[in-house]
Design an enzyme around this catalytic site. Sequence first.
Site, PDB file in Angstrom:
ATOM      1  N   GLU A 108      -5.544  29.056  22.012  1.00 18.77           N
ATOM      2  CA  GLU A 108      -5.042  27.709  21.783  1.00 18.77           C
ATOM      3  C   GLU A 108      -4.530  27.107  23.088  1.00 18.77           C
ATOM      4  OE1 GLU A 108      -1.725  25.359  19.039  1.00 18.77           O
ATOM      5  OE2 GLU A 108      -1.840  27.550  18.997  1.00 18.77           O
ATOM      6  N   GLY A 200      -0.524  28.259  16.079  1.00 15.02           N
ATOM      7  CA  GLY A 200      -1.787  28.920  15.757  1.00 15.02           C
ATOM      8  C   GLY A 200      -1.658  30.393  15.437  1.00 15.02           C
TER       9      GLY A 200
END
Length: 296
Positions: A108, A200
Amino acid sequence: MKTVTTAQLRSRLSMLQGRPRVVVSGNLATPWKAVEALDHAVPTYILNILNGAEGIPTREGVIAETCFVGAGQRHHPALSYVPCRLSMVPDATLAALRDRKDLRVWTEMFSDGVLDLEERGAMDHTTPIITSFVAGSQRLYDWLDGNRRVLMQRTERTNDPALIARQRGMVSINTALQVDLFGQANASRINGRIHSGFGGQTDFIVGAMHSPGGHSFIALRSWHPKADVSTVVPRLADTTTSFQQSAIVTEQGIAFLLGNDEKQQATEIIEKAAHPDVRDELRSAAAEFGLDNPTY
């Protein structure tokens, strides 16, 4: 197909040594005649059944092992529950991670650490670095400027568990505020108040655990110096962010979770991840929760 009589099956089963693990189908398809033959032929054994129905032997010497507890297992005197996502039951083993070269990054976000790996020649230069955003030093931004090695993508793509799972040997590393004896991690709240979003973390845990050869780690310090408290607690009081990762890692060591039953997991966390100052307290809590007997 070879057909055998019940007597022949008992004879074959009686040759099993030690405490064998016998896996049979569960739900409404349990071969009860075969289970009966096993129970007569083998003094002590582990019976692994998913969603076991009523009828599982409860005598001394029989361990009821499962990743999904059925009606016939809930009150078994020797239940061994092995936490595992059902989509991963065939793969619920933990192979030791080895040193690797040609590292690839799908994440991410990243910071200066990836640049350090790049400069040391540890990265695979045939594969782009995939990320959604980057935060770090001016030196990192200078390296990023116009660099075709880095491919910026939308977060809904980088954090898609299905796409993460396609990365072979994917290893996700996340952190947490607390972990408990059940392997649960809190990465978002302190005393009920939001501290940060879980971001995430859940996406990458699920994606990595379904990657061929993949693993997921929660890494944190065993003791929080500012709050002066253990980060390993008996049971989370705040919201659970994630669970069922491969292992929990602190400066004390590595507590392996995947492939261990819940009692073994608790022992791993106490003895290998928790700070020594709280291990006695955690052992007492484990006994209270019924997690104090990791071996049979």
